[in-house]
Enzyme design. Sequence first.
Site, PDB file in Angstrom:
ATOM      1  CE1 TYR A   1      -3.465   2.737   0.390  1.00 34.27           C
ATOM      2  CE2 TYR A   1      -2.291   3.401   2.373  1.00 34.27           C
ATOM      3  CZ  TYR A   1      -3.253   3.641   1.403  1.00 34.27           C
ATOM      4  OH  TYR A   1      -3.985   4.798   1.449  1.00 34.27           O
TER       5      TYR A   1
ATOM      6  CG  HIS B   1      -5.604  13.572  -2.246  1.00 33.69           C
ATOM      7  ND1 HIS B   1      -5.877  12.749  -3.311  1.00 33.69           N
ATOM      8  CD2 HIS B   1      -5.769  12.799  -1.133  1.00 33.69           C
ATOM      9  CE1 HIS B   1      -6.188  11.541  -2.873  1.00 33.69           C
ATOM     10  NE2 HIS B   1      -6.139  11.546  -1.554  1.00 33.69           N
TER      11      HIS B   1
ATOM     12  CG  ASN C   1      -1.771   9.662   5.374  1.00 31.14           C
ATOM     13  OD1 ASN C   1      -2.598  10.050   6.190  1.00 31.14           O
ATOM     14  ND2 ASN C   1      -1.872   8.506   4.737  1.00 31.14           N
TER      15      ASN C   1
ATOM     16  CE1 TYR D   1     -20.619  34.712  43.877  1.00 31.65           C
ATOM     17  CE2 TYR D   1     -21.363  33.231  42.162  1.00 31.65           C
ATOM     18  CZ  TYR D   1     -21.379  33.627  43.475  1.00 31.65           C
ATOM     19  OH  TYR D   1     -22.103  32.939  44.397  1.00 31.65           O
TER      20      TYR D   1
ATOM     21  NE  ARG E   1     -17.549  37.308  45.908  1.00 35.45           N
ATOM     22  CZ  ARG E   1     -18.269  36.372  46.526  1.00 35.45           C
ATOM     23  NH1 ARG E   1     -17.659  35.400  47.178  1.00 35.45           N
ATOM     24  NH2 ARG E   1     -19.581  36.424  46.510  1.00 35.45           N
TER      25      ARG E   1
ATOM     26  CG  PHE F   1      -4.174   8.383   9.244  1.00 33.71           C
ATOM     27  CD1 PHE F   1      -5.536   8.451   9.389  1.00 33.71           C
ATOM     28  CD2 PHE F   1      -3.616   7.191   8.783  1.00 33.71           C
ATOM     29  CE1 PHE F   1      -6.353   7.371   9.077  1.00 33.71           C
ATOM     30  CE2 PHE F   1      -4.409   6.103   8.472  1.00 33.71           C
ATOM     31  CZ  PHE F   1      -5.790   6.201   8.624  1.00 33.71           C
TER      32      PHE F   1
ATOM     33  CD  GLU G   1     -10.032   8.339   3.903  1.00 31.66           C
ATOM     34  OE1 GLU G   1     -10.453   9.511   3.959  1.00 31.66           O
ATOM     35  OE2 GLU G   1      -9.050   7.990   3.217  1.00 31.66           O
TER      36      GLU G   1
END
Length: 536
Positions: free
Chosen positions: A59, A89, A201, A286, A289, A334, A420
């Site tokens: 791969y 991409h 990646n 508040y 303080r 990743f 994915e």
Amino acid sequence: METVATRTVLVGTGPLDPADVVAVAREGVPVALAPDAREAVAASRAVVDRLAASDEPVYGVSTGFGALATRHIAPADRARLQRSLIRSHAAGTGPRVEDEVVRALMLLRLSTLATGRTGVRLETADAYAALLSSGLVPVVHEHGSLGCSGDLAPLAHCALALMGEGDVVDDGVLRPAAEALADHGLVPVELAEKEGLALINGTDGMLGMLLLALHDLDRLADTADLAAALSVEGQLGTDRVFAADLQALRPQAGQSVSAAHLRALLAGSPIVASHRHGDGVVQDAYSLRCSPQVAGGLRDTIAHARSVAGRELEAAIDNPSVLPDGRVESHGNFHGAPLAYVLDFLAIPVADVASMSERRTDRFLDVARNRGLPPFLADDPGVDSGLMIAQYTQAAIVSELKRLAVPASVDSIPSSALQEDHVSMGWSAARKLRRAVDGLTRVLAIEILTAARGIELRSPLRPGRATGAAIARLRQVALGPGPDRFLAPEIDATTDLVRSGELVAAAFAAAGLPTAAAAPTGPAPTGNPTGTEHTS
């Protein structure tokens, strides 16, 4: 003192120093591979070359990608495969991402390449370093990353520029990458097996924005303490609630630091001393303080996020990875979830610190609560509106910060034909955190502008040494009380003082307190400096 022209950050096999990431991102400090990185890169490339020559599909080396990983790619098509991967991409859209973010993510990607776990060629890593050092900035767009597999689209736009395609910014001018590379003496790279994935990646965009935000938030946490001290003083509040023995009853680390800051900043204040006894006020609101508890919570969240960022800096994010024993294995490192969670987490206390700041500002403007000051701190109430609309601006920003505090990381949209099927949305978390940090900067600036006017309207009473130093620095860019005038430039000038750290530095120096490490926050200078080397 070192300057940009006398520094080079050496990128080795170990983690980068966060300060070096900021320096490269914001100052344009150049980079180069360290000797240990050069050896590691060459060794891992030998593994990839051996696998590329075999008949066994691997791969990222001899197959397609993502949902197309089942196809074996013939050697003659593998260079085209790498080009196709980067071109397809590089699919971002929307406004251009800030230069400092692009430089940060490129440096972090180079750091992963330098580990020797990605299998790129040495000449490719060198070319990436040269592109980063050249001052050219690849055009990366706002939209495109799902935060898994890492920041694919943003990193692909950077790799596209390395190939001599797409656009880059050269000294503020948008140019075709091929033309700009040639003018800077850079040669486009033809990617070989595995290099396309190795360049895209990673979680580098998310991590880069986290590191930049942490740097800024260190300064803003100090600024929040200064703003609170100014408001306590200007609203005739007490410093007794910040006493060390009271704070020790709840030993939260960040709270302890913020309370110590308030004690030091208010020490010796004639205004605080003037009403220490007999003013009839039992307790402050508040927002006065409890400021160490809220600002301290921000500090603790920063500390947690910094621990996550530190571990990520030690990581070598890629898929597949080249292991020391020669195996090339796929995994899920990743996935951006660890970063996405802390990016979202930080946005929550950022919004809350801003919310408390706005409440303190509003108290200054309300005659029912400001203990003797004019309405809206106006010079001639009714004719003048004073700081009325400055608080509107603050409130609008705080409302936006609350929306930005809604987490992005709880969402996930499946992609790549369900290969994915769970993504982190960490890039989105990082982008909204950047907007949140900017918003907090502006909110604190308006509180400081308001508190300074309120304190000066207490005259002849005088502020303490530290708060007085802050007001004196402020008055160099913004006028004191008087008739209404154009306020926007003064708000912007005060915001710049907060962002640069100059305001808090003046106050902390007068109080004898250390400040967060200083580093530039503006755009990086241009040029291609060289010189003293720092190994990372």
